[in-house]
Scaffold this motif. Structure first.
Motif, PDB file in Angstrom:
ATOM      1  N   PRO A  50     -27.913   5.358   1.915  1.00  0.00           N
ATOM      2  CA  PRO A  50     -29.252   5.322   2.529  1.00  0.00           C
ATOM      3  C   PRO A  50     -29.264   5.827   3.978  1.00  0.00           C
ATOM      4  O   PRO A  50     -30.301   6.270   4.470  1.00  0.00           O
ATOM      5  CB  PRO A  50     -29.651   3.838   2.453  1.00  0.00           C
ATOM      6  CG  PRO A  50     -28.394   3.100   2.148  1.00  0.00           C
ATOM      7  CD  PRO A  50     -27.525   4.047   1.387  1.00  0.00           C
ATOM      8  N   GLN A  51     -28.110   5.784   4.632  1.00  0.00           N
ATOM      9  CA  GLN A  51     -28.052   6.298   6.013  1.00  0.00           C
ATOM     10  C   GLN A  51     -28.216   7.810   6.076  1.00  0.00           C
ATOM     11  O   GLN A  51     -28.453   8.356   7.154  1.00  0.00           O
ATOM     12  CB  GLN A  51     -26.726   5.903   6.682  1.00  0.00           C
ATOM     13  CG  GLN A  51     -26.627   4.403   6.932  1.00  0.00           C
ATOM     14  CD  GLN A  51     -25.343   4.079   7.673  1.00  0.00           C
ATOM     15  OE1 GLN A  51     -24.292   3.952   7.063  1.00  0.00           O
ATOM     16  NE2 GLN A  51     -25.428   3.968   8.984  1.00  0.00           N
ATOM     17  N   VAL A  52     -28.045   8.477   4.947  1.00  0.00           N
ATOM     18  CA  VAL A  52     -28.368   9.905   4.910  1.00  0.00           C
ATOM     19  C   VAL A  52     -29.575  10.135   3.994  1.00  0.00           C
ATOM     20  O   VAL A  52     -29.793  11.238   3.489  1.00  0.00           O
ATOM     21  CB  VAL A  52     -27.155  10.787   4.498  1.00  0.00           C
ATOM     22  CG1 VAL A  52     -26.091  10.755   5.588  1.00  0.00           C
ATOM     23  CG2 VAL A  52     -26.569  10.375   3.160  1.00  0.00           C
ATOM     24  N   GLY A  87     -20.927  -2.266  15.155  1.00  0.00           N
ATOM     25  CA  GLY A  87     -21.915  -1.233  15.444  1.00  0.00           C
ATOM     26  C   GLY A  87     -22.290  -0.530  14.162  1.00  0.00           C
ATOM     27  O   GLY A  87     -21.761  -0.838  13.091  1.00  0.00           O
ATOM     28  N   CYS A  88     -23.216   0.400  14.274  1.00  0.00           N
ATOM     29  CA  CYS A  88     -23.699   1.109  13.089  1.00  0.00           C
ATOM     30  C   CYS A  88     -24.144   2.500  13.523  1.00  0.00           C
ATOM     31  O   CYS A  88     -24.774   2.637  14.563  1.00  0.00           O
ATOM     32  CB  CYS A  88     -24.873   0.339  12.488  1.00  0.00           C
ATOM     33  SG  CYS A  88     -25.587   1.121  11.026  1.00  0.00           S
ATOM     34  N   LEU A  89     -23.817   3.496  12.730  1.00  0.00           N
ATOM     35  CA  LEU A  89     -24.204   4.864  13.082  1.00  0.00           C
ATOM     36  C   LEU A  89     -25.725   5.034  13.101  1.00  0.00           C
ATOM     37  O   LEU A  89     -26.228   5.974  13.707  1.00  0.00           O
ATOM     38  CB  LEU A  89     -23.569   5.870  12.112  1.00  0.00           C
ATOM     39  CG  LEU A  89     -22.037   5.953  12.174  1.00  0.00           C
ATOM     40  CD1 LEU A  89     -21.517   6.904  11.111  1.00  0.00           C
ATOM     41  CD2 LEU A  89     -21.571   6.387  13.557  1.00  0.00           C
ATOM     42  N   SER A  90     -26.443   4.110  12.457  1.00  0.00           N
ATOM     43  CA  SER A  90     -27.903   4.183  12.478  1.00  0.00           C
ATOM     44  C   SER A  90     -28.497   3.484  13.701  1.00  0.00           C
ATOM     45  O   SER A  90     -29.713   3.509  13.901  1.00  0.00           O
ATOM     46  CB  SER A  90     -28.490   3.586  11.196  1.00  0.00           C
ATOM     47  OG  SER A  90     -28.121   4.390  10.090  1.00  0.00           O
ATOM     48  N   CYS A 129     -18.130  -5.234   4.026  1.00  0.00           N
ATOM     49  CA  CYS A 129     -19.321  -6.087   4.083  1.00  0.00           C
ATOM     50  C   CYS A 129     -20.498  -5.344   4.707  1.00  0.00           C
ATOM     51  O   CYS A 129     -21.628  -5.377   4.194  1.00  0.00           O
ATOM     52  CB  CYS A 129     -19.032  -7.349   4.887  1.00  0.00           C
ATOM     53  SG  CYS A 129     -17.834  -8.439   4.099  1.00  0.00           S
ATOM     54  N   HIS A 130     -20.239  -4.662   5.811  1.00  0.00           N
ATOM     55  CA  HIS A 130     -21.294  -3.937   6.528  1.00  0.00           C
ATOM     56  C   HIS A 130     -21.910  -2.848   5.646  1.00  0.00           C
ATOM     57  O   HIS A 130     -23.134  -2.748   5.532  1.00  0.00           O
ATOM     58  CB  HIS A 130     -20.695  -3.337   7.812  1.00  0.00           C
ATOM     59  CG  HIS A 130     -21.653  -2.497   8.607  1.00  0.00           C
ATOM     60  ND1 HIS A 130     -22.098  -2.872   9.855  1.00  0.00           N
ATOM     61  CD2 HIS A 130     -22.238  -1.291   8.338  1.00  0.00           C
ATOM     62  CE1 HIS A 130     -22.932  -1.929  10.305  1.00  0.00           C
ATOM     63  NE2 HIS A 130     -23.027  -0.969   9.412  1.00  0.00           N
ATOM     64  N   GLU A 131     -21.045  -2.050   5.024  1.00  0.00           N
ATOM     65  CA  GLU A 131     -21.553  -0.919   4.230  1.00  0.00           C
ATOM     66  C   GLU A 131     -22.265  -1.394   2.965  1.00  0.00           C
ATOM     67  O   GLU A 131     -23.291  -0.835   2.580  1.00  0.00           O
ATOM     68  CB  GLU A 131     -20.426   0.057   3.878  1.00  0.00           C
ATOM     69  CG  GLU A 131     -19.739   0.709   5.073  1.00  0.00           C
ATOM     70  CD  GLU A 131     -20.697   1.324   6.090  1.00  0.00           C
ATOM     71  OE1 GLU A 131     -21.774   1.790   5.706  1.00  0.00           O
ATOM     72  OE2 GLU A 131     -20.360   1.313   7.286  1.00  0.00           O
ATOM     73  N   LEU A 132     -21.735  -2.436   2.315  1.00  0.00           N
ATOM     74  CA  LEU A 132     -22.392  -2.933   1.111  1.00  0.00           C
ATOM     75  C   LEU A 132     -23.748  -3.556   1.441  1.00  0.00           C
ATOM     76  O   LEU A 132     -24.688  -3.433   0.664  1.00  0.00           O
ATOM     77  CB  LEU A 132     -21.486  -3.914   0.351  1.00  0.00           C
ATOM     78  CG  LEU A 132     -20.607  -3.252  -0.730  1.00  0.00           C
ATOM     79  CD1 LEU A 132     -19.716  -2.166  -0.173  1.00  0.00           C
ATOM     80  CD2 LEU A 132     -19.813  -4.268  -1.504  1.00  0.00           C
ATOM     81  N   ASP A 133     -23.847  -4.171   2.608  1.00  0.00           N
ATOM     82  CA  ASP A 133     -25.154  -4.681   3.056  1.00  0.00           C
ATOM     83  C   ASP A 133     -26.208  -3.573   3.085  1.00  0.00           C
ATOM     84  O   ASP A 133     -27.364  -3.793   2.718  1.00  0.00           O
ATOM     85  CB  ASP A 133     -25.041  -5.257   4.480  1.00  0.00           C
ATOM     86  CG  ASP A 133     -24.700  -6.747   4.503  1.00  0.00           C
ATOM     87  OD1 ASP A 133     -24.670  -7.385   3.433  1.00  0.00           O
ATOM     88  OD2 ASP A 133     -24.481  -7.269   5.622  1.00  0.00           O
ATOM     89  N   HIS A 134     -25.797  -2.381   3.537  1.00  0.00           N
ATOM     90  CA  HIS A 134     -26.743  -1.252   3.611  1.00  0.00           C
ATOM     91  C   HIS A 134     -27.394  -0.980   2.256  1.00  0.00           C
ATOM     92  O   HIS A 134     -28.543  -0.544   2.194  1.00  0.00           O
ATOM     93  CB  HIS A 134     -26.014   0.025   4.044  1.00  0.00           C
ATOM     94  CG  HIS A 134     -25.915   0.225   5.528  1.00  0.00           C
ATOM     95  ND1 HIS A 134     -27.018   0.376   6.341  1.00  0.00           N
ATOM     96  CD2 HIS A 134     -24.844   0.322   6.349  1.00  0.00           C
ATOM     97  CE1 HIS A 134     -26.626   0.566   7.598  1.00  0.00           C
ATOM     98  NE2 HIS A 134     -25.299   0.524   7.634  1.00  0.00           N
ATOM     99  N   LEU A 135     -26.643  -1.224   1.172  1.00  0.00           N
ATOM    100  CA  LEU A 135     -27.167  -0.914  -0.163  1.00  0.00           C
ATOM    101  C   LEU A 135     -28.272  -1.879  -0.580  1.00  0.00           C
ATOM    102  O   LEU A 135     -29.022  -1.596  -1.517  1.00  0.00           O
ATOM    103  CB  LEU A 135     -26.027  -0.918  -1.191  1.00  0.00           C
ATOM    104  CG  LEU A 135     -24.852   0.011  -0.857  1.00  0.00           C
ATOM    105  CD1 LEU A 135     -23.807  -0.051  -1.957  1.00  0.00           C
ATOM    106  CD2 LEU A 135     -25.327   1.447  -0.639  1.00  0.00           C
TER     107      LEU A 135
HETATM  108 ZN    ZN Z   1     -24.204   0.692   9.302  1.00  0.00          ZN
END
Ligand code: ZN
Length: 161
Positions: A50-52, A87-90, A129-135
């Protein structure tokens, strides 16, 4: 190989519930390659589809041991605790304190849709954990303790703004 535009906080795509991948098509392979390129270009340790702008259950992670591709990932076990900045690239240039499990075991499918399991501690556990949260449309600021802070970490970017 292509660098895709990273969606920033405020973009509604970051809040969507992503859909499962049923089949790895040529388009999905290209997406995953582009996600890896985009993550490296931005000096990130992980990136979720989703970040892209793609609402699919795909993440890529690299904590320094090479790229990990996770399709339809799930956390199977989580234990322990770590408390640290994230942090987060978004949300470029920002960071906050987030409590995460110190160890996770997760499962996912690779690009050939082969099932695998992966275990990680510390940074890898945090990244999973961080990346799966994005989903699920969840951002670290939803779990953050305290205030959002300015970070010295600024992804290299020649974006307008
Ligand atoms: Zn992120």
């Amino acid at each position: 190989m292509a660098i895709r535009k990273i969606r920033e906080f405020g973009d509604s795509v970051l809040r969507k519930e992503c859909k499962e991948v049923k089949e790895v098509t040529g388009r999905i392979r290209t997406l995953v390659e582009d996600m890896i390129d985009t993550m490296y270009e931005a000096n990130g340790v992980g990136l979720a589809a989703p970040q892209v702008g793609v609402i699919k259950r795909i993440v890529v992670i690299d904590v320094g041991d090479g790229p990990i591709i996770m399709i339809n990932p799930k956390i199977l076990e989580a234990d322990g605790e770590q408390y640290g900045t994230e942090g987060c690239l978004s949300l470029a240039g920002k960071m906050g304190y987030v409590r995460r499990p110190n160890h996770v075991k997760a499962c996912a499918y690779d690009l050939d849709m082969n099932y695998y399991e992966i275990e990680g501690e510390e940074l890898l556990a945090r990244a999973i954990c961080h990346e799966l949260d994005h989903l699920d449309g969840v951002l670290y600021i939803d779990r953050m303790e305290g205030d959002l802070m300015d970070s010295n970490f600024t992804p290299e970017s020649d974006d307008e703004e």
